[in-house]
Design an enzyme around this catalytic site. Structure first.
Site, short mmCIF file in Angstrom:
data_model
loop_
_atom_site.label_atom_id
_atom_site.label_comp_id
_atom_site.label_asym_id
_atom_site.label_seq_id
_atom_site.Cartn_x
_atom_site.Cartn_y
_atom_site.Cartn_z
CG PHE A 1 1.65 8.23 -0.17
CD1 PHE A 1 0.73 7.72 -0.63
CD2 PHE A 1 2.99 7.72 0.97
CE1 PHE A 1 0.83 6.44 -0.74
CE2 PHE A 1 2.88 6.35 -0.11
CZ PHE A 1 1.72 5.05 -0.69
CE LYS B 1 -4.55 9.76 1.72
NZ LYS B 1 -3.69 8.91 0.51
CD GLU C 1 -9.03 -2.05 1.51
OE1 GLU C 1 -7.78 -1.81 1.68
OE2 GLU C 1 -9.31 -1.98 -0.13
CG ASP D 1 3.58 -0.52 0.44
OD1 ASP D 1 2.07 -0.26 0.09
OD2 ASP D 1 3.76 -0.40 -0.25
CG ASP E 1 -6.60 7.68 -2.30
OD1 ASP E 1 -6.88 9.05 -1.67
OD2 ASP E 1 -5.55 7.51 -2.62
P1 5GP Z 1 -8.77 3.82 -3.65
O1 5GP Z 1 -8.82 2.85 -4.36
O2 5GP Z 1 -8.87 4.10 -2.44
O3 5GP Z 1 -8.37 4.66 -4.14
O4 5GP Z 1 -7.80 2.66 -3.29
C1 5GP Z 1 -6.94 2.47 -2.01
C2 5GP Z 1 -5.70 1.78 -1.57
O5 5GP Z 1 -4.10 3.20 -2.01
C3 5GP Z 1 -5.08 1.69 -0.10
O6 5GP Z 1 -5.97 -0.42 0.45
C4 5GP Z 1 -3.72 1.41 -0.14
O7 5GP Z 1 -3.59 0.13 -0.43
C5 5GP Z 1 -3.61 2.98 -1.29
N1 5GP Z 1 -3.06 3.77 -0.70
C6 5GP Z 1 -3.98 4.60 -0.85
N2 5GP Z 1 -3.59 5.99 0.20
C7 5GP Z 1 -3.36 6.05 0.71
C8 5GP Z 1 -1.90 6.30 1.34
O8 5GP Z 1 -2.32 7.62 1.73
N3 5GP Z 1 -0.75 4.77 2.08
C9 5GP Z 1 -0.23 4.47 1.62
N4 5GP Z 1 0.37 3.54 2.33
N5 5GP Z 1 -1.10 3.62 0.30
C10 5GP Z 1 -2.00 3.91 0.62
#
Ligand code: 5GP
Length: 182
Positions: free
Chosen positions: A154, A133, A101, A161, A105
């Protein structure tokens, strides 16, 4: 020139720091999977840079496969909704799986991926992430391998991206606030 670099507020991890940490993680994986042949599952598109560099540092035999999950769109907030856009090509029954991955987040994506792949009876599933994170976690889930922890901001670059841009930065950084309001 319309350079990506002028949109950065700060650099969190340089190209050299990333390369150094990936070498360490690759060594750990080599050690943990000595007599195995894991299927390394890249989660498109964010993990591509990390995936390509990590796999080239590994010395054990490993296979490649790819999955794509619906992303944030152009927003920087997670909706909690996760949808598969591209599935694996082959069966993973009885195989050791390492999900690769870009960032964990809230943990929704990882929870979805792990529970989806688990129903296919692999021998094991582990998760290797470039970034973690922990401050934003909603789902109780942790990666097995992680290059760096980041705070509640972020980040972009090295595959990650903002509105499909900045993926080709060789480093990981934070954008200036004004970029989001453009
Ligand atoms: P989760 O499902 O854990 O909330 O999010 C995972 C996805 O959210 C990651 O694979 C990524 O695509 C996006 N994401 C979460 N935080 C960030 C960040 O700080 N920057 C970017 N570019 N994408 C993020």
């Amino acid at each position: 020139m319309n350079s990506m670099y002028q949109d950065l507020e700060k650099v969190l991890f340089s190209k050299e720091q990333i390369a150094e940490r990936i070498k360490e993680i690759a060594k750990t994986i080599d050690n943990d999977y000595q007599d195995k042949r894991p299927i390394m599952v890249a989660i498109l598109k964010g993990s591509v840079m990390f995936y390509a560099d990590l796999l080239r540092e590994m010395q054990i035999h490993a296979e490649m496969d790819f999955m794509a999950i619906s992303s944030y769109g152009n927003s920087t907030k997670s909706s909690g909704e996760v949808k598969m856009v591209k599935d694996l090509d082959r069966s993973i029954e009885g195989r050791d799986i390492i999900i690769v991955e870009d960032i964990v987040d809230t943990g929704y994506t990882l929870k979805y991926l792990k529970s989806t792949l688990k129903t296919r009876n692999p021998a094991s599933i582990k998760v290797c992430t470039l970034l973690n994170k922990p401050a934003r976690r909603i789902v109780d889930i942790e990666p097995d391998y992680c290059c760096f922890n980041v705070g509640d901001e972020f980040v972009v670059g090295y595959g990650l991206d903002y509105a499909q841009l900045y993926r080709n930065l060789p480093l990981i950084g934070v954008l200036k606030k004004e970029v989001y309001s453009k």
